[in-house]
Design a protein around this motif. Structure first.
Motif, PDB file in Angstrom:
ATOM      1  N   ALA A 282       3.626   9.299  -9.607  1.00  0.00           N
ATOM      2  CA  ALA A 282       4.654   8.498  -8.952  1.00  0.00           C
ATOM      3  C   ALA A 282       5.061   7.246  -9.702  1.00  0.00           C
ATOM      4  CB  ALA A 282       4.190   8.107  -7.554  1.00  0.00           C
ATOM      5  N   ALA A 283       4.438   6.914 -10.816  1.00  0.00           N
ATOM      6  CA  ALA A 283       4.761   5.689 -11.531  1.00  0.00           C
ATOM      7  C   ALA A 283       4.706   4.475 -10.614  1.00  0.00           C
ATOM      8  CB  ALA A 283       6.126   5.798 -12.209  1.00  0.00           C
ATOM      9  N   PHE A 284       3.766   4.502  -9.678  1.00  0.00           N
ATOM     10  CA  PHE A 284       3.480   3.362  -8.812  1.00  0.00           C
ATOM     11  C   PHE A 284       2.151   2.813  -9.307  1.00  0.00           C
ATOM     12  CE2 PHE A 284       1.478   1.424  -5.116  1.00  0.00           C
ATOM     13  CZ  PHE A 284       2.511   0.669  -4.587  1.00  0.00           C
ATOM     14  N   TRP A 285       2.176   1.618  -9.891  1.00  0.00           N
ATOM     15  CA  TRP A 285       1.055   1.202 -10.725  1.00  0.00           C
ATOM     16  C   TRP A 285      -0.117   0.663  -9.924  1.00  0.00           C
ATOM     17  CZ3 TRP A 285       1.811   3.940 -14.512  1.00  0.00           C
ATOM     18  CH2 TRP A 285       3.069   4.108 -15.077  1.00  0.00           C
ATOM     19  N   ASP A 286      -0.646   1.485  -9.079  1.00  0.00           N
ATOM     20  CA  ASP A 286      -1.852   1.196  -8.328  1.00  0.00           C
ATOM     21  C   ASP A 286      -2.334   2.523  -7.762  1.00  0.00           C
ATOM     22  OD1 ASP A 286      -3.782  -0.562  -7.583  1.00  0.00           O
ATOM     23  OD2 ASP A 286      -2.711  -1.405  -5.874  1.00  0.00           O
ATOM     24  N   GLU A 287      -3.653   2.673  -7.671  1.00  0.00           N
ATOM     25  CA  GLU A 287      -4.171   3.924  -7.124  1.00  0.00           C
ATOM     26  C   GLU A 287      -3.844   4.041  -5.635  1.00  0.00           C
ATOM     27  OE1 GLU A 287      -5.565   6.545  -8.443  1.00  0.00           O
ATOM     28  OE2 GLU A 287      -5.467   5.782 -10.482  1.00  0.00           O
ATOM     29  N   GLU A 288      -3.987   5.243  -5.119  1.00  0.00           N
ATOM     30  CA  GLU A 288      -3.664   5.504  -3.713  1.00  0.00           C
ATOM     31  C   GLU A 288      -4.430   4.557  -2.781  1.00  0.00           C
ATOM     32  OE1 GLU A 288      -3.104  10.254  -3.575  1.00  0.00           O
ATOM     33  OE2 GLU A 288      -4.766   9.462  -4.735  1.00  0.00           O
ATOM     34  N   HIS A 289      -3.730   3.979  -1.826  1.00  0.00           N
ATOM     35  CA  HIS A 289      -4.319   3.005  -0.913  1.00  0.00           C
ATOM     36  C   HIS A 289      -4.588   3.582   0.465  1.00  0.00           C
ATOM     37  CE1 HIS A 289      -3.822  -1.258  -2.757  1.00  0.00           C
ATOM     38  NE2 HIS A 289      -4.232  -0.385  -3.647  1.00  0.00           N
ATOM     39  N   PHE A 290      -4.568   4.910   0.600  1.00  0.00           N
ATOM     40  CA  PHE A 290      -4.893   5.532   1.880  1.00  0.00           C
ATOM     41  C   PHE A 290      -5.854   6.688   1.636  1.00  0.00           C
ATOM     42  CE2 PHE A 290      -0.903   3.423   2.772  1.00  0.00           C
ATOM     43  CZ  PHE A 290      -1.141   2.851   4.019  1.00  0.00           C
TER      44      PHE A 290
ATOM     45  N   ASP B 299       0.852  -1.187   0.000  1.00  0.00           N
ATOM     46  CA  ASP B 299       0.000   0.000   0.000  1.00  0.00           C
ATOM     47  C   ASP B 299       0.885   1.234   0.000  1.00  0.00           C
ATOM     48  OD1 ASP B 299      -2.147  -1.789   0.329  1.00  0.00           O
ATOM     49  OD2 ASP B 299      -1.942  -1.721   2.507  1.00  0.00           O
ATOM     50  N   ALA B 300       0.457   2.274  -0.688  1.00  0.00           N
ATOM     51  CA  ALA B 300       1.297   3.468  -0.808  1.00  0.00           C
ATOM     52  C   ALA B 300       0.452   4.721  -0.788  1.00  0.00           C
ATOM     53  CB  ALA B 300       2.129   3.419  -2.089  1.00  0.00           C
ATOM     54  N   THR B 301       1.077   5.821  -0.368  1.00  0.00           N
ATOM     55  CA  THR B 301       0.438   7.137  -0.436  1.00  0.00           C
ATOM     56  C   THR B 301       0.680   7.763  -1.804  1.00  0.00           C
ATOM     57  OG1 THR B 301       2.365   8.331   0.414  1.00  0.00           O
ATOM     58  CG2 THR B 301       0.824   7.438   2.031  1.00  0.00           C
ATOM     59  N   LEU B 302       1.053   6.959  -2.771  1.00  0.00           N
ATOM     60  CA  LEU B 302       1.417   7.424  -4.105  1.00  0.00           C
ATOM     61  C   LEU B 302       0.263   7.219  -5.067  1.00  0.00           C
ATOM     62  CD1 LEU B 302       4.855   5.618  -4.088  1.00  0.00           C
ATOM     63  CD2 LEU B 302       4.497   8.059  -3.712  1.00  0.00           C
ATOM     64  N   ASP B 303       0.119   8.120  -5.988  1.00  0.00           N
ATOM     65  CA  ASP B 303      -0.843   8.007  -7.074  1.00  0.00           C
ATOM     66  C   ASP B 303      -0.077   7.642  -8.333  1.00  0.00           C
ATOM     67  OD1 ASP B 303      -2.959   8.166  -8.779  1.00  0.00           O
ATOM     68  OD2 ASP B 303      -3.346  10.303  -8.491  1.00  0.00           O
ATOM     69  N   GLU B 304      -0.638   6.767  -9.157  1.00  0.00           N
ATOM     70  CA  GLU B 304       0.132   6.274 -10.297  1.00  0.00           C
ATOM     71  C   GLU B 304       0.410   7.353 -11.340  1.00  0.00           C
ATOM     72  OE1 GLU B 304      -2.287   3.050 -11.518  1.00  0.00           O
ATOM     73  OE2 GLU B 304      -3.704   4.260 -12.651  1.00  0.00           O
ATOM     74  N   GLY B 305      -0.288   8.480 -11.271  1.00  0.00           N
ATOM     75  CA  GLY B 305       0.014   9.555 -12.209  1.00  0.00           C
ATOM     76  C   GLY B 305       1.358  10.198 -11.938  1.00  0.00           C
TER      77      GLY B 305
END
Length: 704
Positions: free
Chosen positions: A111-119, A103-109
């Protein structure tokens, strides 16, 4: 049967509210680092997937420069997939054979973290359209919750301000703070899935804080605190947290900015992951290129990691587009991100399998031992870094803490000095050492002069030694024509004027050799002080107040100047002399002002109306970018109409001068564009000024 099955599977999603509607943004802006952040834990948004969605400033440094360096910075929380169901909020698709929760506080736009924000942020900590800030009471809830959600433990508040601070009893510690409480969930991907959604996440909650300080020791970083809490019914074992740092030099959201390689370093002693441009060349959003000395260094320094050791366990430098979904990085699934970047398994840049990248020529020998490059190059763009923790376990209701600083500098040496200052602040339990209180300054423009008026409150400090007056003609990017570097690479400017108490404390500081560059003055305390009288029309000072006054007679009418007045001390033998820095907000009541000297308004005729410069030769001091062209009509009355004609007598532009919309009440600018917003050709032009008090005509020569 198919229809009924589809409705059955979709029902949980229809009942789930999109909690990201409570996402809010605000800006840290009290020191040299400015950034928009979200109450979800996303600390900047330099959106690389959809540049129109970027939110500058995205770690703008220095403040006011117009140069942002951040793409996406946030925090990751993960654990192996074999968790007790009581610790899990949702499971991945069994067919996908997931390795871990991530889970990450990152948005895939951004941050290139390929999942939507999980918090998602709890709605009870949201009020209005901005994220909670300590100095923005309009963002505070009408009634603060007394306890944290789910676990129900009490929230502590500053007894003076009412803000939920980070001090042991809820005290506010910094000059500007943010506060948010978030909970993990499946993210918005669950609403857009074309098939059955598999929201997978750990049952965690995070308390998020940001803290920024004024003062020259603390102006180059912002501290972030992420407290992770297990709100499930079973332990979460072998958890890890990581800092995700994606700084781009310079982010692509600026129009016309192309891809360019970045260079990334790690200092294990400081636990500092940092970087800068790879080749010293960066395109400028203002046109042309950014001088190499103006390309920032940016990074994150880990102050406290969760887990028993509180130290960094893994460092990974990688690139989402270079060999994605391998040990060198990932670009597809969050569990691969956890495996290859947070745990940093099987990375060819790790010479001995200890989780720390140290071998960037991949010959099996640490670069530090055999003269290897010592850095990672992200080709094109999007080189990233993560700092990961050791594994730790949280029982239900337990918590652990991640603290780090986003830190900046003008050189490699400078960013390391600033990282050390963040470390020292953390190790001193946030005990701030600062200069005397900054004075309140007011500026009164005149004809080719500026009068500065400021308070005497700084002089009550027992270590007060004097004042330094700084002037900038470029919006605060430089503060004088002459500058020098201190022994640690920091840039300092020679003040426009300096006033030193006549107490025989003068010359360069001598007690601590590292501060020998600091000039304490020459006992030249001229008569500055007088009392405010009835004929004065000051905004901040009343009749009878004691003030100091300085008049700058070396200015150009029509040019916007920024001044700040720094009170400085004499040093205390433990740390050298300190002085105030400039404020980012000269319109507010502080030690920084912005002013435009100008000729007086015309009252009875237009005989003093002038065009400046005339002729216009390529560029002028008040122009900020290569594409910016500007001349000024000065000495105007309150209202006037200016018509500009070409050599053929054709009307090409009409300007309406009004004190509410013009640069100043007596100055109107022309950007050298015609009525179609096209830059005019070089040549001779004519103008006609008409007003209630008369008319005037004249000629302008334009050389481009």
């Amino acid at each position: 049967m198919i229809i009924l099955l589809t409705v059955f599977l979709a029902f949980p999603l229809l009942a789930q509210e999109n909690m990201m509607v409570y996402k809010r943004w605000n800006i840290f802006d009290v020191n040299k680092v400015r950034t928009q952040f979200a109450n979800t834990g996303l600390l900047c948004d330099g959106n690389q997937q959809n540049m129109a969605l970027a939110r500058p400033p995205a770690f703008e440094y220095p403040a006011g420069s117009g140069y942002s360096w951040g793409t996406g910075v946030g925090v990751v929380v993960g654990a192996p997939i074999d968790q007790d169901p009581g610790a899990v909020g949702g499971w991945p698709d069994p067919k996908a054979d997931y390795y871990a929760f991530c889970d990450a506080t990152l948005d895939e736009g951004p941050a290139a973290f390929w999942d939507e924000e999980h918090f998602y942020p709890y709605p009870e900590f949201v009020n209005g359209d901005r994220a909670l800030m300590s100095d923005d009471p309009e963002t505070w809830p009408a009634q603060w919750p007394a306890v944290y959600p789910v676990l129900g433990d009490p929230i502590q508040f500053d007894p003076v301000t009412g803000w939920p601070g980070f001090g042991p009893n809820g005290e506010q510690l910094a000059d500007q703070e943010m506060f948010s409480v978030v909970e993990a969930w499946g993210g918005t991907d669950q609403f857009t899935s074309t098939g059955r959604a598999y929201p997978n996440f750990l049952r965690t909650q995070m308390i998020i804080r940001g803290m920024a300080w004024k003062g020259t020791l603390y102006e180059d970083f912002i501290v972030w605190v992420f407290v992770v809490r297990n709100i499930g019914d079973a332990p979460i074992h072998d958890m890890r947290m990581a800092i995700h740092a994606d700084f781009s030099f310079i982010p692509e959201f600026y129009p016309g900015i192309g891809y360019d390689a970045d260079r990334h370093y790690y200092d294990p002693k400081l636990q500092l992951a940092y970087g800068t441009d790879d080749d010293g060349y960066e395109e400028s959003p203002k046109g042309g290129s950014i001088p190499p000395q103006d390309i920032a260094w940016a990074g994150v320094v880990a102050l406290e990691m969760p887990g028993p050791s509180t130290k960094v366990a893994t460092y990974d430098a990688f690139h989402f587009w270079m060999e994605a979904t391998t040990e060198r990085g990932n670009g597809a699934r969050p569990d691969w991100y956890f495996k290859y970047n947070v745990e940093n398994l099987n990375d060819p840049h790790d010479s001995n399998g200890d989780g720390i990248d140290d071998d960037f020529d991949e010959n099996g020998i640490p670069d530090a031992e055999e003269g290897g490059p010592g850095y990672y190059v992200g080709e094109g763009a999007d080189g990233l870094q993560t700092l990961g923790s050791y594994p730790f376990t949280l029982a239900p209701g337990q918590s652990d803490t991640l603290i780090f600083a986003t830190v900046f500098g003008t050189s490699e040496k400078d960013i390391k000095v600033n990282a050390l200052r963040a470390i020292n602040l953390y190790q001193s339990d946030w005990e701030v050492v600062d200069a005397p209180p900054a004075p309140v300054v007011e500026a009164i423009p005149g004809d080719r002069k500026v009068m500065l008026v400021w308070s005497t409150n700084s002089e009550k400090d027992p270590q007060f030694e004097g004042y330094k007056i700084y002037r900038s003609a470029d919006g605060g990017q430089t503060w004088g024509l002459d500058s020098f570097q201190d022994f640690e690479g920091g840039i300092h400017y020679i003040p426009l004027a300096q006033y030193d108490l006549a107490n025989n404390i003068k010359g360069n500081y001598k007690t601590l050799p590292e501060y020998a560059w600091f000039n304490l003055g020459s006992d030249n305390w001229d008569e500055l002080r007088r009392s405010v009288v009835e004929i004065d029309s000051f905004q901040y000072f009343n009749v009878g107040d004691t003030v100091n006054i300085f008049i700058d007679n070396n200015v150009i009418n029509g040019l916007k100047y920024r001044y700040y007045i720094a009170a400085y001390d004499s040093g205390n033998g433990i740390i050298g002399p300190l002085e105030n820095g400039a404020s980012n907000n000269p319109a507010e009541m502080n030690n920084t002002v912005e002013v435009i000297p100008q000729a007086p308004q015309a009252r009875s005729s237009l005989q003093n109306v002038r065009v400046v410069p005339n002729p216009y030769m390529v560029a002028e001091l008040w122009e900020r970018g290569l594409k910016d062209h500007q001349i000024q009509f000065t000495g105007l009355p309150e209202k006037a109409t200016i018509r500009i004609f070409n050599a053929a007598g054709e009307l090409i532009r009409t300007l309406r001068h009004d004190p509410t919309t013009s640069l100043t009440p007596s100055i109107c600018i022309w950007d050298l564009k015609n009525r179609y917003n096209q830059l005019i050709a070089p040549g001779v032009y004519f103008y006609h000024v008409s007003s209630a008090i008369g008319e005037k005509t004249g000629k302008i020569l334009i050389v481009l």
